[in-house]
Design a protein around this motif. Structure first.
Motif, mmCIF file in Angstrom:
data_model
loop_
_atom_site.group_PDB
_atom_site.id
_atom_site.type_symbol
_atom_site.label_atom_id
_atom_site.label_comp_id
_atom_site.label_asym_id
_atom_site.label_seq_id
_atom_site.Cartn_x
_atom_site.Cartn_y
_atom_site.Cartn_z
ATOM 1 N N SER A 66 0.777 -1.221 -0.063
ATOM 2 C CA SER A 66 0.041 -0.032 0.221
ATOM 3 C C SER A 66 0.733 1.496 -0.023
ATOM 4 O O SER A 66 0.298 2.406 -0.214
ATOM 5 C CB SER A 66 -0.964 -0.028 1.221
ATOM 6 O OG SER A 66 -0.023 0.215 2.435
ATOM 7 N N GLY A 67 2.272 0.972 0.545
ATOM 8 C CA GLY A 67 2.961 2.410 0.514
ATOM 9 C C GLY A 67 2.864 3.072 1.991
ATOM 10 O O GLY A 67 3.471 3.979 2.074
ATOM 11 N N GLU A 68 1.873 2.551 2.671
ATOM 12 C CA GLU A 68 1.875 3.311 4.057
ATOM 13 C C GLU A 68 2.892 2.818 4.803
ATOM 14 O O GLU A 68 3.382 3.787 5.874
ATOM 15 C CB GLU A 68 0.512 2.680 4.666
ATOM 16 C CG GLU A 68 -0.242 3.681 5.618
ATOM 17 C CD GLU A 68 -1.621 2.740 6.068
ATOM 18 O OE1 GLU A 68 -1.981 3.842 6.849
ATOM 19 O OE2 GLU A 68 -1.965 1.922 5.799
ATOM 20 N N VAL A 69 3.468 1.693 4.880
ATOM 21 C CA VAL A 69 4.349 1.277 5.745
ATOM 22 C C VAL A 69 5.750 1.702 5.157
ATOM 23 O O VAL A 69 6.429 1.701 4.332
ATOM 24 C CB VAL A 69 4.587 -0.501 5.864
ATOM 25 C CG1 VAL A 69 5.598 -0.918 6.710
ATOM 26 C CG2 VAL A 69 3.157 -1.140 6.387
ATOM 27 N N LYS A 70 6.389 2.471 6.184
ATOM 28 C CA LYS A 70 7.829 2.988 6.056
ATOM 29 C C LYS A 70 9.079 2.322 6.449
ATOM 30 O O LYS A 70 10.164 2.287 6.149
ATOM 31 C CB LYS A 70 7.996 4.574 6.773
ATOM 32 C CG LYS A 70 6.608 5.580 6.233
ATOM 33 C CD LYS A 70 6.964 5.658 4.582
ATOM 34 C CE LYS A 70 5.830 6.631 4.145
ATOM 35 N NZ LYS A 70 5.178 5.927 2.812
ATOM 36 N N GLU A 71 8.488 1.292 7.762
ATOM 37 C CA GLU A 71 9.888 0.722 8.619
ATOM 38 C C GLU A 71 9.219 -0.724 8.862
ATOM 39 O O GLU A 71 8.060 -0.574 9.360
ATOM 40 C CB GLU A 71 10.253 1.676 9.596
ATOM 41 C CG GLU A 71 11.439 0.710 10.339
ATOM 42 C CD GLU A 71 11.789 1.631 11.535
ATOM 43 O OE1 GLU A 71 12.902 1.109 12.350
ATOM 44 O OE2 GLU A 71 11.377 2.508 11.885
ATOM 45 N N VAL A 72 9.940 -1.540 8.819
ATOM 46 C CA VAL A 72 9.811 -3.238 9.219
ATOM 47 C C VAL A 72 10.821 -3.420 10.260
ATOM 48 O O VAL A 72 12.192 -3.423 9.914
ATOM 49 C CB VAL A 72 9.704 -3.957 7.895
ATOM 50 C CG1 VAL A 72 9.493 -5.675 8.717
ATOM 51 C CG2 VAL A 72 8.584 -3.771 6.923
ATOM 52 N N ILE A 73 10.387 -3.650 11.741
ATOM 53 C CA ILE A 73 11.510 -4.008 12.471
ATOM 54 C C ILE A 73 11.609 -5.335 12.783
ATOM 55 O O ILE A 73 10.444 -5.943 12.977
ATOM 56 C CB ILE A 73 11.192 -3.089 13.919
ATOM 57 C CG1 ILE A 73 10.795 -1.864 13.570
ATOM 58 C CG2 ILE A 73 12.131 -3.819 14.978
ATOM 59 C CD1 ILE A 73 10.067 -1.117 14.970
ATOM 60 N N MET A 74 12.766 -6.127 12.585
ATOM 61 C CA MET A 74 12.784 -7.420 12.656
ATOM 62 C C MET A 74 13.189 -7.683 14.292
ATOM 63 O O MET A 74 14.437 -7.383 14.794
ATOM 64 C CB MET A 74 14.171 -8.218 12.011
ATOM 65 C CG MET A 74 13.959 -7.982 10.269
ATOM 66 S SD MET A 74 12.459 -8.851 9.937
ATOM 67 C CE MET A 74 12.256 -7.989 8.155
ATOM 68 N N ALA A 75 12.132 -8.243 14.917
ATOM 69 C CA ALA A 75 12.285 -8.542 16.312
ATOM 70 C C ALA A 75 12.276 -9.990 16.491
ATOM 71 O O ALA A 75 11.569 -10.528 17.628
ATOM 72 C CB ALA A 75 11.180 -7.602 16.988
#
Length: 199
Positions: free
Chosen positions: A134-143
């Motif tokens: 969607s383009g809404e997500v700017k960062e994905v955190i690998m936890a």
């Protein structure tokens, strides 16, 4: 080994299937159930049944929920530009207890582990990728936990996500608060040193 009544043996067998519960612990739990009143035993059985039949995976983040969407995904107060990817629903609870993270989550329900025959197709990877279009997500955190499987899973996902132009980060690994340098292993010390911040 002495005689054990069949229903009790069956109960012990069921409890011993839980991770970290050996025969001794399972036997203690089974006898505890036997010492309950009929009403308490029925309430326990009903709680297990309800959890199994009424909970399912959230359509978006794959965490367990009663509704179609979990309370976090349906909340208007959460930051929709950040997704924190975790191994299990228990990890979501751990982050929520900190009250410091306000983004969304994605639960993989496992880690890539070729030794155990677990590949990406058995995890909720395609559901994660579907959320990133969607383009809404700017960062994905690998936890993920800092294990071989956790590292492999984080690297695999980062390779898939980076071409989408989304920032991929990982948790800082370092010294636990109250820990002692003297007893800290080399890898942890190295990570603490390389992930240092300015004071």
């Amino acid at each position: 080994m002495g005689y054990t009544a069949a229903p009790l043996e069956k109960l012990i067998e069921q409890f011993s299937q839980f991770p970290g519960i050996g025969r001794k612990g399972a036997t203690r739990m089974a006898y505890q159930v036997l010492s309950m009143s009929d009403a308490d035993a029925a309430a326990l059985a009903e709680a297990i049944q309800n959890a199994h039949t009424r909970l399912h995976r959230c359509r978006v983040c794959q965490n367990y929920t009663e509704a179609e969407l979990c309370p976090i995904c349906s909340s208007a107060k959460r930051d929709r530009s950040t997704i924190c990817v975790v191994e299990t629903p228990r990890d979501v609870q751990a982050f929520e207890r900190t009250r410091e993270y306000h983004g969304l989550y994605h639960v993989l329900h496992g880690l890539i582990s070729p030794m155990d025959g677990i590949g990406a197709e058995q995890l909720s990877v395609k559901e994660l990728l579907a959320r990133l279009g969607s383009g809404e997500v700017k960062e994905v955190i690998m936890a993920m936990n800092p294990t071989v499987e956790g590292e492999a899973t984080a690297m695999y996902l980062a390779k898939l996500i980076k071409p989408l132009g989304i920032k991929t980060t990982r948790l800082a690994y370092g010294l636990p608060v109250g820990g002692s340098l003297e007893y800290t292993d080399e890898t942890t010390l190295y990570r603490a040193l390389s992930g240092r911040d300015e004071l």
